[in-house]
Design a protein around this motif. Structure first.
Motif, PDB file in Angstrom:
ATOM      1  N   VAL A  43       6.502   9.497  -0.474  1.00 31.78           N
ATOM      2  CA  VAL A  43       5.317   8.850  -1.053  1.00 31.78           C
ATOM      3  C   VAL A  43       5.567   8.529  -2.519  1.00 31.78           C
ATOM      4  O   VAL A  43       5.260   7.426  -2.996  1.00 31.78           O
ATOM      5  CB  VAL A  43       4.078   9.752  -0.900  1.00 31.78           C
ATOM      6  N   TRP A  44       6.124   9.506  -3.244  1.00 26.94           N
ATOM      7  CA  TRP A  44       6.449   9.242  -4.653  1.00 26.94           C
ATOM      8  C   TRP A  44       7.380   8.045  -4.781  1.00 26.94           C
ATOM      9  O   TRP A  44       7.139   7.132  -5.590  1.00 26.94           O
ATOM     10  CB  TRP A  44       7.108  10.463  -5.307  1.00 26.94           C
ATOM     11  N   ALA A  45       8.474   8.034  -4.008  1.00 29.61           N
ATOM     12  CA  ALA A  45       9.469   6.973  -4.129  1.00 29.61           C
ATOM     13  C   ALA A  45       8.862   5.605  -3.839  1.00 29.61           C
ATOM     14  O   ALA A  45       9.136   4.631  -4.550  1.00 29.61           O
ATOM     15  CB  ALA A  45      10.639   7.247  -3.185  1.00 29.61           C
ATOM     16  N   LYS A  46       8.043   5.519  -2.815  1.00 27.74           N
ATOM     17  CA  LYS A  46       7.399   4.260  -2.445  1.00 27.74           C
ATOM     18  C   LYS A  46       6.503   3.754  -3.575  1.00 27.74           C
ATOM     19  O   LYS A  46       6.583   2.585  -3.985  1.00 27.74           O
ATOM     20  CB  LYS A  46       6.593   4.464  -1.163  1.00 27.74           C
ATOM     21  N   ARG A  47       5.672   4.630  -4.091  1.00 24.44           N
ATOM     22  CA  ARG A  47       4.730   4.222  -5.136  1.00 24.44           C
ATOM     23  C   ARG A  47       5.424   3.927  -6.465  1.00 24.44           C
ATOM     24  O   ARG A  47       5.044   3.002  -7.182  1.00 24.44           O
ATOM     25  CB  ARG A  47       3.649   5.293  -5.304  1.00 24.44           C
ATOM     26  N   ALA A  48       6.436   4.712  -6.785  1.00 21.10           N
ATOM     27  CA  ALA A  48       7.182   4.468  -8.018  1.00 21.10           C
ATOM     28  C   ALA A  48       7.906   3.130  -7.943  1.00 21.10           C
ATOM     29  O   ALA A  48       7.947   2.372  -8.926  1.00 21.10           O
ATOM     30  CB  ALA A  48       8.173   5.598  -8.259  1.00 21.10           C
ATOM     31  N   ASN A  49       8.466   2.830  -6.788  1.00 15.28           N
ATOM     32  CA  ASN A  49       9.169   1.559  -6.635  1.00 15.28           C
ATOM     33  C   ASN A  49       8.210   0.382  -6.629  1.00 15.28           C
ATOM     34  O   ASN A  49       8.504  -0.672  -7.210  1.00 15.28           O
ATOM     35  CB  ASN A  49       9.992   1.564  -5.348  1.00 15.28           C
TER      36      ASN A  49
ATOM     37  N   ARG B  18      11.246   9.342   5.474  1.00 15.51           N
ATOM     38  CA  ARG B  18      11.098   7.908   5.715  1.00 15.51           C
ATOM     39  C   ARG B  18       9.626   7.524   5.907  1.00 15.51           C
ATOM     40  O   ARG B  18       9.195   6.442   5.494  1.00 15.51           O
ATOM     41  CB  ARG B  18      11.913   7.493   6.936  1.00 15.51           C
ATOM     42  N   ARG B  19       8.868   8.418   6.528  1.00 16.91           N
ATOM     43  CA  ARG B  19       7.443   8.140   6.748  1.00 16.91           C
ATOM     44  C   ARG B  19       6.720   7.979   5.405  1.00 16.91           C
ATOM     45  O   ARG B  19       5.919   7.065   5.222  1.00 16.91           O
ATOM     46  CB  ARG B  19       6.833   9.286   7.553  1.00 16.91           C
ATOM     47  N   GLY B  20       7.015   8.888   4.472  1.00 11.49           N
ATOM     48  CA  GLY B  20       6.426   8.751   3.148  1.00 11.49           C
ATOM     49  C   GLY B  20       6.880   7.483   2.451  1.00 11.49           C
ATOM     50  O   GLY B  20       6.087   6.799   1.778  1.00 11.49           O
ATOM     51  N   LEU B  21       8.162   7.136   2.590  1.00 12.89           N
ATOM     52  CA  LEU B  21       8.705   5.916   2.002  1.00 12.89           C
ATOM     53  C   LEU B  21       8.051   4.664   2.576  1.00 12.89           C
ATOM     54  O   LEU B  21       7.869   3.668   1.883  1.00 12.89           O
ATOM     55  CB  LEU B  21      10.211   5.849   2.258  1.00 12.89           C
ATOM     56  N   THR B  22       7.713   4.722   3.841  1.00 13.01           N
ATOM     57  CA  THR B  22       7.144   3.556   4.509  1.00 13.01           C
ATOM     58  C   THR B  22       5.685   3.332   4.127  1.00 13.01           C
ATOM     59  O   THR B  22       5.276   2.201   3.811  1.00 13.01           O
ATOM     60  CB  THR B  22       7.241   3.709   6.041  1.00 13.01           C
ATOM     61  N   TYR B  23       4.891   4.390   4.137  1.00 11.43           N
ATOM     62  CA  TYR B  23       3.449   4.237   3.956  1.00 11.43           C
ATOM     63  C   TYR B  23       2.971   4.512   2.527  1.00 11.43           C
ATOM     64  O   TYR B  23       1.950   3.962   2.105  1.00 11.43           O
ATOM     65  CB  TYR B  23       2.699   5.154   4.918  1.00 11.43           C
ATOM     66  N   GLY B  24       3.653   5.374   1.792  1.00 13.06           N
ATOM     67  CA  GLY B  24       3.216   5.679   0.433  1.00 13.06           C
ATOM     68  C   GLY B  24       1.840   6.289   0.367  1.00 13.06           C
ATOM     69  O   GLY B  24       1.103   6.101  -0.602  1.00 13.06           O
ATOM     70  N   ASP B  25       1.475   7.064   1.401  1.00 10.89           N
ATOM     71  CA  ASP B  25       0.126   7.606   1.513  1.00 10.89           C
ATOM     72  C   ASP B  25       0.214   9.005   2.113  1.00 10.89           C
ATOM     73  O   ASP B  25       0.796   9.191   3.187  1.00 10.89           O
ATOM     74  CB  ASP B  25      -0.707   6.693   2.412  1.00 10.89           C
TER      75      ASP B  25
END
Length: 289
Positions: free
Chosen positions: A212-218, A270-277
């Protein structure tokens, strides 16, 4: 990773070159902290039972000749410190914003850089324990030498692999902030093991939170470059219970799992990376992991 223009965190405590702040004391960590330390033992090929004995008050160490000698920082370590400081700052920004959206306040954790060993509110930990989060003082503890082990021994190098380690430990702090750790302890704690145990669900959720962090930071600053995601997924796979056990003892014992298989860790990261939630990170109610 693109971090050259990013700020550094003010929440870094650098005690490298010190001996950990005094003589040895028993390592007593209840609940989630102990499980994290057992993972650190597995990272370094240390018998987890040694750590468990300490957790149960069955062993202490003194300040005699066996004390680990702390190493002074090298220029390479200083560069890594800057990198880790920027990753920590990014987690602060992401989780502060996320908590604000939920109408809550996020309290930044501190990250302690140590060499040889460190005293924490959870007890004394040597380098061999690996990175860990102590809920009693809300600090992440990290010896930068771990990243060499991660790359050389476990085959998981690269910037995003290091970022994943930090983000995972910060993920435990997020669990603490959300009251998840406290709820887990009320339900029996994480001293159990097994493929579907609370321990495994806690760790997989921390992996998801790291994603989730990685998705939102990116999304906010485009910090990821080509190959970064693969590095992170490789790091998650490298620290699966099945792979670590196979490497350490030549066979796998699912009943002893505390953190999840390589496939599970990759799936939830990967789930966190995909949804960011974090709504997609509910490992506790997931029918399958």
């Amino acid at each position: 990773m693109r971090l050259d223009d990013e700020r550094e965190s003010n929440n870094i405590e650098d005690i490298r070159g010190q001996s950990g702040g005094g003589g040895r004391m028993p390592l007593r960590i209840g609940g989630i902290g102990g499980v994290i330390l057992v993972l650190g033992a597995l990272y370094f090929g240390v018998d987890p039972q040694v750590v468990l004995n300490l957790l149960q008050g069955g062993g202490t160490t003194d300040s005699g000749s066996s004390q680990t000698v702390a190493q002074a920082p090298s220029p390479q370590d200083d560069a890594q410190k800057q990198f880790i400081s920027r990753i920590l700052a990014s987690t602060e920004d992401v989780w502060s914003s996320y908590f604000q959206q939920m109408g809550r306040t996020y309290h930044d954790p501190h990250l302690v850089l140590f060499s040889g060993g460190a005293n924490s509110a959870c007890g004394y930990a040597q380098t061999s324990v690996g990175p860990f989060y102590c809920p009693a003082d809300q600090k992440v503890y990290l010896d930068l030498g771990f990243f060499k082990e991660l790359q050389d021994r476990l085959g998981a190098g690269g910037d995003f692999a290091r970022a994943y380690v930090v983000a995972h430990e910060v993920g435990h702090h997020v669990q603490n902030e959300l009251g998840i750790m406290q709820q887990v302890n009320r339900e029996g704690g994480t001293g159990q093991s097994g493929a579907s145990s609370l321990s495994v669900r806690v760790e997989l959720q921390a992996d998801c939170f790291a994603g989730v962090w990685a998705k939102r930071a990116n999304d906010a600053k485009s910090i990821l470059q080509t190959g970064d995601v693969e590095q992170g997924l490789n790091a998650a796979a490298a620290v699966g219970d099945d792979r670590l056990e196979k490497q350490a003892q030549g066979y796998v014992v699912p009943d002893s799992f505390t953190h999840g298989t390589s496939a599970q860790r990759v799936t939830w990261f990967r789930r966190g990376l995909t949804y960011g939630d974090i709504g997609h990170c509910d490992t506790f109610n997931a029918p399958t992991l």
